[in-house]
Design a protein around this motif. Sequence first.
Motif, short mmCIF file in Angstrom:
data_model
loop_
_atom_site.label_atom_id
_atom_site.label_comp_id
_atom_site.label_asym_id
_atom_site.label_seq_id
_atom_site.Cartn_x
_atom_site.Cartn_y
_atom_site.Cartn_z
N THR A 11 43.21 -44.13 36.66
CA THR A 11 43.31 -44.45 38.09
C THR A 11 44.35 -45.52 38.34
O THR A 11 45.03 -45.51 39.38
N GLN A 12 44.51 -46.43 37.39
CA GLN A 12 45.51 -47.50 37.51
C GLN A 12 46.90 -47.04 37.07
O GLN A 12 47.83 -47.84 37.07
N HIS A 13 47.02 -45.76 36.67
CA HIS A 13 48.29 -45.19 36.22
C HIS A 13 48.80 -45.86 34.95
O HIS A 13 50.00 -45.87 34.69
N ARG A 14 47.89 -46.38 34.18
CA ARG A 14 48.25 -46.97 32.87
C ARG A 14 48.04 -45.88 31.82
O ARG A 14 47.07 -45.85 31.08
N TRP A 15 49.01 -44.94 31.79
CA TRP A 15 48.82 -43.70 31.04
C TRP A 15 48.62 -43.94 29.55
O TRP A 15 47.76 -43.30 28.91
N LEU A 52 56.38 -47.78 46.44
CA LEU A 52 55.05 -47.31 46.05
C LEU A 52 55.16 -46.22 44.98
O LEU A 52 54.39 -46.19 44.02
N TRP A 53 56.13 -45.34 45.15
CA TRP A 53 56.32 -44.25 44.17
C TRP A 53 56.77 -44.79 42.82
O TRP A 53 56.30 -44.38 41.77
N SER A 54 57.72 -45.72 42.86
CA SER A 54 58.24 -46.27 41.60
C SER A 54 57.17 -47.07 40.86
O SER A 54 57.16 -47.12 39.63
N ALA A 55 56.24 -47.68 41.60
CA ALA A 55 55.15 -48.40 40.95
C ALA A 55 54.30 -47.45 40.13
O ALA A 55 53.84 -47.80 39.03
N ASP A 56 54.08 -46.22 40.63
CA ASP A 56 53.36 -45.22 39.86
C ASP A 56 54.13 -44.86 38.59
O ASP A 56 53.55 -44.71 37.52
N ILE A 57 55.43 -44.70 38.73
CA ILE A 57 56.25 -44.32 37.58
C ILE A 57 56.22 -45.42 36.52
O ILE A 57 56.09 -45.14 35.32
N GLU A 58 56.34 -46.66 36.95
CA GLU A 58 56.31 -47.76 35.99
C GLU A 58 54.97 -47.82 35.26
O GLU A 58 54.89 -48.27 34.12
N GLY A 59 53.91 -47.31 35.92
CA GLY A 59 52.61 -47.26 35.28
C GLY A 59 52.53 -46.27 34.14
O GLY A 59 51.63 -46.33 33.31
N THR A 60 53.47 -45.32 34.09
CA THR A 60 53.48 -44.36 32.99
C THR A 60 54.17 -44.90 31.75
O THR A 60 54.16 -44.23 30.71
#
Length: 705
Positions: free
Chosen positions: A122-126, A303-311
């Motif tokens: 959920t935190q996008h910490r893949w 907001l989108w890039s924050a998701d990407i950085e979480g990967t």
Amino acid sequence: MSVENQEADRAFALGLTHHQAGRLNDAEDLYRKALDLVPTHADALHLYGVLRAQSGDFTLAADLVERALAAQPENADVWCNLGAIYRRAGDLGRATQMLTRAIQLDPNLADAHNNLGNVLHTQHRWHDALGSYQKALELAPTVDSLCNASIVLLYLGQISNAVTLTRRAEQLEPNNPLVQACMGSVLSAVGRLPEAVAAYRQCLELDPSNVDARYNLGVTLEQQGDWTGALESYRATLVSDPAYIRAMSATLFMQRRLCEWDGTRELFSQVLDAIDQGRRGITPFSFLAEDSTPAQQLACARLWSADIEGTVGPAVEAAAPSGKGASDRITVGYVSSGFGDQPTSRLAVELFEHHDKMRFRTIAYSTRRHPDSPLKRRVHDAFEEWVDAESLSRQALSQRIIADGVDVLVDMRGYQDQAVSEVFAMRSAPVQVSFLSFPATMGADFMDYIVVDPFVAPTNQQENFAEQFAYLPHCYQPNDTQRRLPDQRPSRAQMGLPDNGFVFCCFNNSYKISPEVFDSWMRILESVDDSVLWLLNMNPAASVTDKLRREAAARGISGDRLIIAERMPHAEYLGCLAVADLFLDTWPYTAHTTASDALWAGCPVLTRAGESFAGRVAGSIVHTVGLSELVVDSAADYETIAVQLARQPERLAGFREGLVKARDSSPLFDMTRYTRDFESALEHMVEHQQAGKPPMGFSVDRDTS
């Protein structure tokens, strides 16, 4: 043991049987009976709380399980389920605390590791999520943990490993809706779209409440070209969950593609509210089709890039400066999924061909395989090295780029489909540049520069970009001067056009046609007798043609005055543009490649320049080719000039003659000059970085170009 305790235990045991069988109402009655008899019955409190969570009542669920925990503070299962409840309630901090405590009490509790993986997911910490899922699988492989790990592997680009885990889950429980949803995701990732659709539909038959499966069904139908079916799925997702942000974004964009404009204002308002609230999931590319400001586009992209950085895992190290000497060649890596017969290649192929091989080593990282074509061969032969990267995970591609010693990594996809933005988030090169395909900021700290020109990105817009501006002196968009025009201009009859009357055209994608633009077009047709509007049907399976003709009739214009061309080979398409009299552009998202094609074919382009990058590209192109009077600031001026040109054939003929001459004289079509400017920009970026300085905006000097 008292009689009350015995009866409470019996009620609880029977309730548990009903609960396990899915008879939740019966189970609830018995759990409540047990608690009426013994209010502190820990097991009844615990599982009644779990049941309430299954029903979506997280407040009561948490209260019940907290009371159970007070009675059994060393029970790892209670801590585990309380953590799962807090995750579903959105309290990820408390969820993490509960699950960490469960693991401390029982390190071998597989459910706790799986639930902690869900929090991290959920935190996008893949990467962290995958580690938790793998621990759960080591302890006790279940369908839940297998599917969860598989989905994370897809996010990380490890598709073959995701397939393996999904197959294991299917062997365990082929009729589990979770397995079918996971199978749909995997099949979609490997391009087996009809099978993916079938898997999602089977999941929804088994569990109609699965909103993720319903949304993903829409995505897959969209990929198949079934726009109407996709819109139905997206809308159904929003009915089930009005707060499902990705479905909200997809519904709005699909309505744009289908020109179904009813309700788009309300949806756009909801999208803006979501961005203002910091809710992730609005697709930055589709957001460009809306009448959004550059500041709003930056907020959406961040907001989108924050998701990407979480990967990107915390252990990933950025590429070190190369330490090249002044005499060493600069290694430039171009990353794209569009190196086939695609708009990206049609624009940039001559840039690739003109690179100075004595000063630059060029590498293509092709993230998608394309059928053989003359254009693909040109692109392939233009590069010194070619890497087929479609099957590489994001991490493997990053490692390859670092190993290749790339000095400047150029993103030619941005946030469009099949992007590999995670590779840039991993800092795979010392200098990273956004170029050509995504006409807006990526809102990411991992991108250093964006290639622009003074028209598309005035200096006062720098505050709305995360990247620094790298200004080219003329239009930022390259062109292919080897585009073959028809040897003989086709006749109107061959194109399905009337023999007489003025032909306005617009071959932009349908999502760029806003109701405001269409209103202007209809007023222009009303003012010019016997004129027609020639449009391109991007998807014959969709109902866009009938929809637009109905919209025309509603505005008092016969639908027959809209001539619809089907998609065709590029050379034939250029022939269409040569036949048209005037190209009417769209706003707020203007023509890009299409504008270049029209001008190359000798068709003048009338455009209205907006505030955003995407809304100013056609203006830059038209301005650079020398037709600045066709770049206007208002709908009124747009309509006035369109009508004037239809009534002034001599003036229009002068524009067409000027465009023929421009093929040999305009900077827009001078690829030797363009490449020299572009290479000067690359050299400046590398020199600046080698000096240990942070990215800073700059301009390539017009006098030296």
